[in-house]
Design an enzyme around this catalytic site. Sequence first.
Site, PDB file in Angstrom:
ATOM      1  N   HIS A  99       0.797  -1.231   0.000  1.00  0.00           N
ATOM      2  CA  HIS A  99       0.000   0.000   0.000  1.00  0.00           C
ATOM      3  C   HIS A  99       0.831   1.285   0.000  1.00  0.00           C
ATOM      4  O   HIS A  99       0.278   2.372  -0.195  1.00  0.00           O
ATOM      5  CB  HIS A  99      -0.991  -0.022   1.174  1.00  0.00           C
ATOM      6  CG  HIS A  99      -2.315   0.605   0.857  1.00  0.00           C
ATOM      7  ND1 HIS A  99      -3.443   0.391   1.605  1.00  0.00           N
ATOM      8  CD2 HIS A  99      -2.688   1.462  -0.135  1.00  0.00           C
ATOM      9  CE1 HIS A  99      -4.462   1.090   1.077  1.00  0.00           C
ATOM     10  NE2 HIS A  99      -4.009   1.746   0.030  1.00  0.00           N
ATOM     11  N   ASP A 122     -10.096  -0.462   3.771  1.00  0.00           N
ATOM     12  CA  ASP A 122      -8.913  -1.048   4.405  1.00  0.00           C
ATOM     13  C   ASP A 122      -9.241  -1.477   5.839  1.00  0.00           C
ATOM     14  O   ASP A 122     -10.051  -0.830   6.508  1.00  0.00           O
ATOM     15  CB  ASP A 122      -7.819   0.043   4.431  1.00  0.00           C
ATOM     16  CG  ASP A 122      -6.414  -0.497   4.590  1.00  0.00           C
ATOM     17  OD1 ASP A 122      -6.222  -1.485   5.318  1.00  0.00           O
ATOM     18  OD2 ASP A 122      -5.495   0.108   4.008  1.00  0.00           O
ATOM     19  N   HIS A 124      -7.029  -1.168   7.971  1.00  0.00           N
ATOM     20  CA  HIS A 124      -6.117  -0.268   8.691  1.00  0.00           C
ATOM     21  C   HIS A 124      -6.348   1.190   8.286  1.00  0.00           C
ATOM     22  O   HIS A 124      -6.972   1.455   7.263  1.00  0.00           O
ATOM     23  CB  HIS A 124      -4.662  -0.650   8.371  1.00  0.00           C
ATOM     24  CG  HIS A 124      -4.361  -2.104   8.588  1.00  0.00           C
ATOM     25  ND1 HIS A 124      -4.426  -3.030   7.554  1.00  0.00           N
ATOM     26  CD2 HIS A 124      -4.016  -2.789   9.689  1.00  0.00           C
ATOM     27  CE1 HIS A 124      -4.119  -4.231   8.037  1.00  0.00           C
ATOM     28  NE2 HIS A 124      -3.874  -4.125   9.326  1.00  0.00           N
ATOM     29  N   ASP A 126      -3.616   3.303   7.892  1.00  0.00           N
ATOM     30  CA  ASP A 126      -2.418   3.714   7.150  1.00  0.00           C
ATOM     31  C   ASP A 126      -2.120   5.193   7.374  1.00  0.00           C
ATOM     32  O   ASP A 126      -1.746   5.928   6.460  1.00  0.00           O
ATOM     33  CB  ASP A 126      -2.540   3.351   5.666  1.00  0.00           C
ATOM     34  CG  ASP A 126      -2.586   1.836   5.458  1.00  0.00           C
ATOM     35  OD1 ASP A 126      -2.214   1.081   6.392  1.00  0.00           O
ATOM     36  OD2 ASP A 126      -2.989   1.389   4.366  1.00  0.00           O
ATOM     37  N   HIS A 139       4.069   0.947   4.233  1.00  0.00           N
ATOM     38  CA  HIS A 139       2.683   0.674   3.796  1.00  0.00           C
ATOM     39  C   HIS A 139       1.653   1.036   4.868  1.00  0.00           C
ATOM     40  O   HIS A 139       0.461   1.118   4.551  1.00  0.00           O
ATOM     41  CB  HIS A 139       2.501  -0.782   3.323  1.00  0.00           C
ATOM     42  CG  HIS A 139       2.316  -1.792   4.419  1.00  0.00           C
ATOM     43  ND1 HIS A 139       1.625  -2.981   4.223  1.00  0.00           N
ATOM     44  CD2 HIS A 139       2.738  -1.821   5.712  1.00  0.00           C
ATOM     45  CE1 HIS A 139       1.624  -3.679   5.353  1.00  0.00           C
ATOM     46  NE2 HIS A 139       2.291  -3.020   6.262  1.00  0.00           N
ATOM     47  N   ASP A 226      -7.473  -1.765  -0.316  1.00  0.00           N
ATOM     48  CA  ASP A 226      -6.527  -2.730   0.244  1.00  0.00           C
ATOM     49  C   ASP A 226      -7.316  -4.029   0.431  1.00  0.00           C
ATOM     50  O   ASP A 226      -8.351  -4.036   1.098  1.00  0.00           O
ATOM     51  CB  ASP A 226      -6.036  -2.156   1.589  1.00  0.00           C
ATOM     52  CG  ASP A 226      -4.991  -3.009   2.276  1.00  0.00           C
ATOM     53  OD1 ASP A 226      -4.991  -4.234   2.092  1.00  0.00           O
ATOM     54  OD2 ASP A 226      -4.179  -2.427   3.037  1.00  0.00           O
ATOM     55  N   ASP A 228      -6.930  -6.360   2.282  1.00  0.00           N
ATOM     56  CA  ASP A 228      -7.133  -6.772   3.673  1.00  0.00           C
ATOM     57  C   ASP A 228      -8.343  -6.084   4.314  1.00  0.00           C
ATOM     58  O   ASP A 228      -8.709  -6.400   5.448  1.00  0.00           O
ATOM     59  CB  ASP A 228      -5.856  -6.646   4.514  1.00  0.00           C
ATOM     60  CG  ASP A 228      -5.444  -5.212   4.841  1.00  0.00           C
ATOM     61  OD1 ASP A 228      -6.300  -4.328   4.947  1.00  0.00           O
ATOM     62  OD2 ASP A 228      -4.226  -4.991   5.012  1.00  0.00           O
ATOM     63  N   GLU A 271      -1.997  -4.866  -2.097  1.00  0.00           N
ATOM     64  CA  GLU A 271      -1.716  -5.851  -1.037  1.00  0.00           C
ATOM     65  C   GLU A 271      -2.097  -7.288  -1.399  1.00  0.00           C
ATOM     66  O   GLU A 271      -2.190  -8.139  -0.507  1.00  0.00           O
ATOM     67  CB  GLU A 271      -2.341  -5.434   0.308  1.00  0.00           C
ATOM     68  CG  GLU A 271      -1.800  -4.119   0.889  1.00  0.00           C
ATOM     69  CD  GLU A 271      -0.448  -4.256   1.613  1.00  0.00           C
ATOM     70  OE1 GLU A 271      -0.026  -5.394   1.915  1.00  0.00           O
ATOM     71  OE2 GLU A 271       0.202  -3.205   1.847  1.00  0.00           O
TER      72      GLU A 271
HETATM   73  N1  LIG Z   1      -1.408  -1.299   4.111  1.00  0.00           N
HETATM   74  C1  LIG Z   1      -1.396  -2.084   5.154  1.00  0.00           C
HETATM   75  N2  LIG Z   1      -1.695  -3.352   5.060  1.00  0.00           N
HETATM   76  N3  LIG Z   1      -1.032  -1.532   6.320  1.00  0.00           N
HETATM   77  C2  LIG Z   1      -0.899  -2.260   7.551  1.00  0.00           C
HETATM   78  C3  LIG Z   1      -0.342  -1.389   8.635  1.00  0.00           C
HETATM   79  C4  LIG Z   1      -0.177  -2.110   9.931  1.00  0.00           C
HETATM   80  C5  LIG Z   1       0.272  -1.232  11.108  1.00  0.00           C
HETATM   81  N4  LIG Z   1      -0.696  -0.230  11.396  1.00  0.00           N
HETATM   82  C6  LIG Z   1       1.621  -0.593  10.782  1.00  0.00           C
HETATM   83  O1  LIG Z   1       1.745   0.604  10.720  1.00  0.00           O
HETATM   84  O2  LIG Z   1       2.589  -1.273  10.587  1.00  0.00           O
HETATM   85 MN   LIG Z   2      -3.580  -0.451   3.612  1.00  0.00          MN
HETATM   86 MN   LIG Z   3      -4.558  -2.842   5.358  1.00  0.00          MN
END
Ligand SMILES: NC(=[NH2+])NCCC[C@H](N)C(=O)O
Ligand SMILES: [Mn+2]
Ligand SMILES: [Mn+2]
Length: 299
Positions: A99, A122, A124, A126, A139, A226, A228, A271
């Site tokens: 990402h 997502d 998350h 990010d 990411h 994303d 996920d 991702e």
């Molecule tokens: N694009 C993603 N899958 N991001 C996941 C981030 C996970 C966590 N918040 C980190 O900063 O490491």
């Molecule tokens: Mn993401």
């Molecule tokens: Mn994510």
Amino acid sequence: MNKLKVGVIGVPMDLGQNRRGVDMGPSAIRYAGLISRLESLGHEVKDFGDITIERRSEEQVSAGLKNLSQVIHANDLLRQQVESIEEEGYFPLVLGGDHSIAIGTLAGVTKKRKQLGVIWYDAHGDLNTGDTSPSGNIHGMPLAVSLGLGEESLTSIGGFAPKIKPEHIVIVGARSLDDGEKELIKEKGIKIFTMHEIDRLGMTKVMEQAIEHVGAGTDGVHLSLDLDGLDPNDAPGVGTPVLGGISYRESHLAMEMLAEAGILTSTEFVEVNPILDERNKTAEVAVALMGSLFGEKLL
Ligand SMILES: NC(=[NH2+])NCCC[C@H](N)C(=O)O
Ligand SMILES: [Mn+2]
Ligand SMILES: [Mn+2]
């Protein structure tokens, strides 16, 4: 839906996180039939190929960020490609890759659109910076970078910052946020539909409100999806899975509602990690969702 000229660009990038394999995402998505799927919907599709990404060497950490110089280089190349895809009159469809590539995509599309709306689909947020990141993985930072926060060498890609405004963003599907991200969401008043709201309101209301939010006062809308964001049962091939996600069906509904609204001006799917996947299932899910997003209907 209108027939579009779609410009596909792949970013075989895995340097924004630790798990190997996400660099094979663009290849897996093409193999799952993306190009013919979009053509069968009547769109004109041009495949611009892949960005060249440096091979992973020994990990370097600068200012708490992993592989910073390579990530900057890749995103600057992507920015240039996205700019020229738009200049040639194509709708940019970016295939990741991790990402962190949203940094380059958003830098490219905001060259023209200074009031861009962004849908961040997502698990998350990010929204980390080098100071708040628990992992140092870039990411986990692209939305913060695009808001002009954190490492200057990332925020300045394309020569201007910020790329987007907090009031033009909506996050959909969040269920894993770090403390610094929670603070930032509150401080900036970023609109967010966590899994709680999706369960409570249903995807129909969530997307109606999300579409209204990103449509207000904006001159284009980018979807950053994303994989996920989906539940790991439906999309197992991702590096940072989180249980309790958006279902395959809810995701199709969301894509169909976006197609109907006709507001999107660029999109990225990121991702997809074929090494962690089950027989290319996640890439196939991505292509099926892109089908709905680009106007596929049963009847
Ligand atoms: N694009 C993603 N899958 N991001 C996941 C981030 C996970 C966590 N918040 C980190 O900063 O490491
Ligand atoms: Mn993401
Ligand atoms: Mn994510």
